[in-house]
Structures are given as structure tokens and as C-alpha cells.
Design a protein around this motif. Structure first.
Motif, PDB file in Angstrom:
ATOM      1  N   GLY A 228      92.698  23.190  22.669  1.00 31.83           N
ATOM      2  CA  GLY A 228      94.210  23.533  23.236  1.00 31.83           C
ATOM      3  C   GLY A 228      94.600  24.847  23.394  1.00 31.83           C
ATOM      4  N   TYR A 229      93.485  25.710  23.679  1.00 36.08           N
ATOM      5  CA  TYR A 229      93.964  27.026  24.267  1.00 36.08           C
ATOM      6  C   TYR A 229      94.606  26.947  25.286  1.00 36.08           C
TER       7      TYR A 229
ATOM      8  N   ALA B 278      93.415  20.774  18.723  1.00 30.44           N
ATOM      9  CA  ALA B 278      94.392  21.124  19.811  1.00 30.44           C
ATOM     10  C   ALA B 278      95.946  20.783  19.372  1.00 30.44           C
ATOM     11  N   ARG B 279      96.003  19.741  18.723  1.00 31.19           N
ATOM     12  CA  ARG B 279      97.457  19.454  18.203  1.00 31.19           C
ATOM     13  C   ARG B 279      97.949  20.784  17.301  1.00 31.19           C
ATOM     14  N   GLY B 280      97.108  20.789  16.307  1.00 29.08           N
ATOM     15  CA  GLY B 280      97.374  21.894  15.423  1.00 29.08           C
ATOM     16  C   GLY B 280      97.622  23.403  15.872  1.00 29.08           C
TER      17      GLY B 280
ATOM     18  N   LEU C 235     104.571  24.832  20.484  1.00 25.20           N
ATOM     19  CA  LEU C 235     104.714  23.936  21.521  1.00 25.20           C
ATOM     20  C   LEU C 235     104.442  22.808  21.529  1.00 25.20           C
ATOM     21  N   ALA C 236     104.610  21.860  22.522  1.00 21.75           N
ATOM     22  CA  ALA C 236     104.288  20.483  22.368  1.00 21.75           C
ATOM     23  C   ALA C 236     103.639  19.811  23.704  1.00 21.75           C
TER      24      ALA C 236
ATOM     25  N   THR D 121      93.355  11.083  23.257  1.00 21.95           N
ATOM     26  CA  THR D 121      92.104  11.133  23.160  1.00 21.95           C
ATOM     27  C   THR D 121      91.492   9.649  23.933  1.00 21.95           C
ATOM     28  N   GLU D 122      91.139  10.255  25.208  1.00 18.84           N
ATOM     29  CA  GLU D 122      90.575   8.797  26.146  1.00 18.84           C
ATOM     30  C   GLU D 122      89.838   9.526  27.180  1.00 18.84           C
TER      31      GLU D 122
END
Length: 193
Positions: A61-62, A91-93, A100-101, A106-107
Motif C-alpha cells: 500500500g505504499y 495495505a488496508r492497515g 486514507l481510503a 484481492t483479485e
């Protein structure tokens, strides 16, 4: 980017570099983009006023943080796809730590692209398994917004051989213009006319 978010991003980047240095298997590395590439992507999202953003290759998630921060400024949204569920959760964490959102999926990216409508994306960032890029190309082109949709492909200098097939497809496509930006690992920018 706000200073608190920039600090979170920097912490993630530094931790990722340390993690990657300890991994012999490249598939276990996070392989984050360089900070200057992240800043360029954020600037491009803001300057093009992109509202629908697709990231292919979330990792930890960077880069998603940079894209989501820029999307907040354009009142846009980010969809990011990653095949590894553990990385999606990481990445969610990390996005939550930055306040941020983004819609994290996951696909397989090929499926995401096939299901997307024509002209769906204003901005696409491609940073995944490079041998798949040429197979993605017809759907990347189809789903990129006409008249200014922008595709950014990372690692085009550092792994030129691995992106040669998609580079040939881009060079042979009359409906796009592209330029190589020698920043970080090399970024090819492709604009759909």
C-alpha cells in the motif's frame, strides 16, 4: 501531501526497504516504488484531475497512499488490485494509518480489466508482474478514458527486457502518445487521444 501522511509513507517505505533487503526471493519482497516516483504519480493525478484511478499491484500500500491522497484532492476514488490477500490486508492497515481510503481488491488484474467498462479509468498505475503486461494491453487501452486518460507503467528502465512486448504494443498503437520519464526505475507515461 500532509506532513503526517508523508511521515507514515516514509516509515512504510523504510520498513519495506529493510524487509526487501533480507529476502532472497524477489516474490517475497514488497518492491515499492521510489519516493520520487510516488510524488510524480501524485502530481499527475492532481494535474489531470483524475477521479477514477486504478492501481494494478497494491503490495503493502505504499504507492496506494500517494494515489489515495491525490485522489482525495480531486474528489476521486482509487481501486487497487493485488493477488496476495495478506498484502491486501497489510495495505488496508497502512492506508488506515495514513487516514486514507481506497477500494482494495484481492483479485487478478486481468479479471479486473476485463470486467471494467470502456473508458472507465482516468488514470491507471501498472506495477505488477511485468510478463503479464502485454496480455493486459488491449483492456488497458479499452478501459482508459479517451481524450486524456493516462497510464503510468513502472520499471521500464530497470526491467526493460521484461516490458519489451508491451512497449512494442504501445509504440505501434496510433491512438496513444507516450514518453519515458527517467525517474526511479523508469516510468512510461501513455496518454490516450
Amino acid at each position: 501531501m500532509r506532513e503526517d501522511r508523508r511521515r507514515v509513507a516514509e516509515q512504510i517505505f523504510q520498513a519495506s526497504r529493510a524487509h526487501d533487503a533480507a529476502q532472497a526471493d524477489r516474490r517475497l519482497r514488497f518492491r515499492n516504488i521510489e519516493p520520487e516516483t510516488a510524488e510524480l504519480l501524485a502530481l499527475l493525478v492532481r494535474s489531470t484531475r483524475a477521479r477514477s484511478i486504478l492501481e494494478i499491484g497494491t503490495s503493502n500500500g505504499y504507492s496506494s497512499i500517494w494515489l489515495a491522497d491525490a485522489a482525495e484532492a480531486t474528489e476521486g476514488t482509487v481501486v487497487s488490485v493485488e493477488v496476495d490477500p495478506e498484502r491486501t490486508e497489510m495495505a488496508r492497515g497502512n492506508l488506515a494509518s495514513a487516514g486514507l481510503a481506497a477500494e482494495l481488491r484481492t483479485e487478478d488484474a486481468a479479471q479486473t480489466l476485463k470486467q471494467a467498462s470502456d473508458g472507465r479509468w482516468d488514470f491507471i498505475f501498472l506495477d505488477a508482474e511485468r510478463p503479464a503486461y502485454a496480455g493486459y494491453w488491449p483492456h488497458l487501452l479499452r478501459t482508459l478514458r479517451p481524450n486524456g486518460g493516462l497510464l503510468a507503467i513502472d520499471n521500464v528502465l530497470s526491467h526493460a527486457e521484461e516490458v519489451m512486448d508491451v512497449t512494442r504494443l504501445i509504440d505501434g498503437e496510433p491512438s496513444v502518445e507516450s514518453v519515458l520519464v527517467p525517474i526511479g526505475a523508469g516510468v512510461r507515461l501513455v496518454v490516450r487521444s
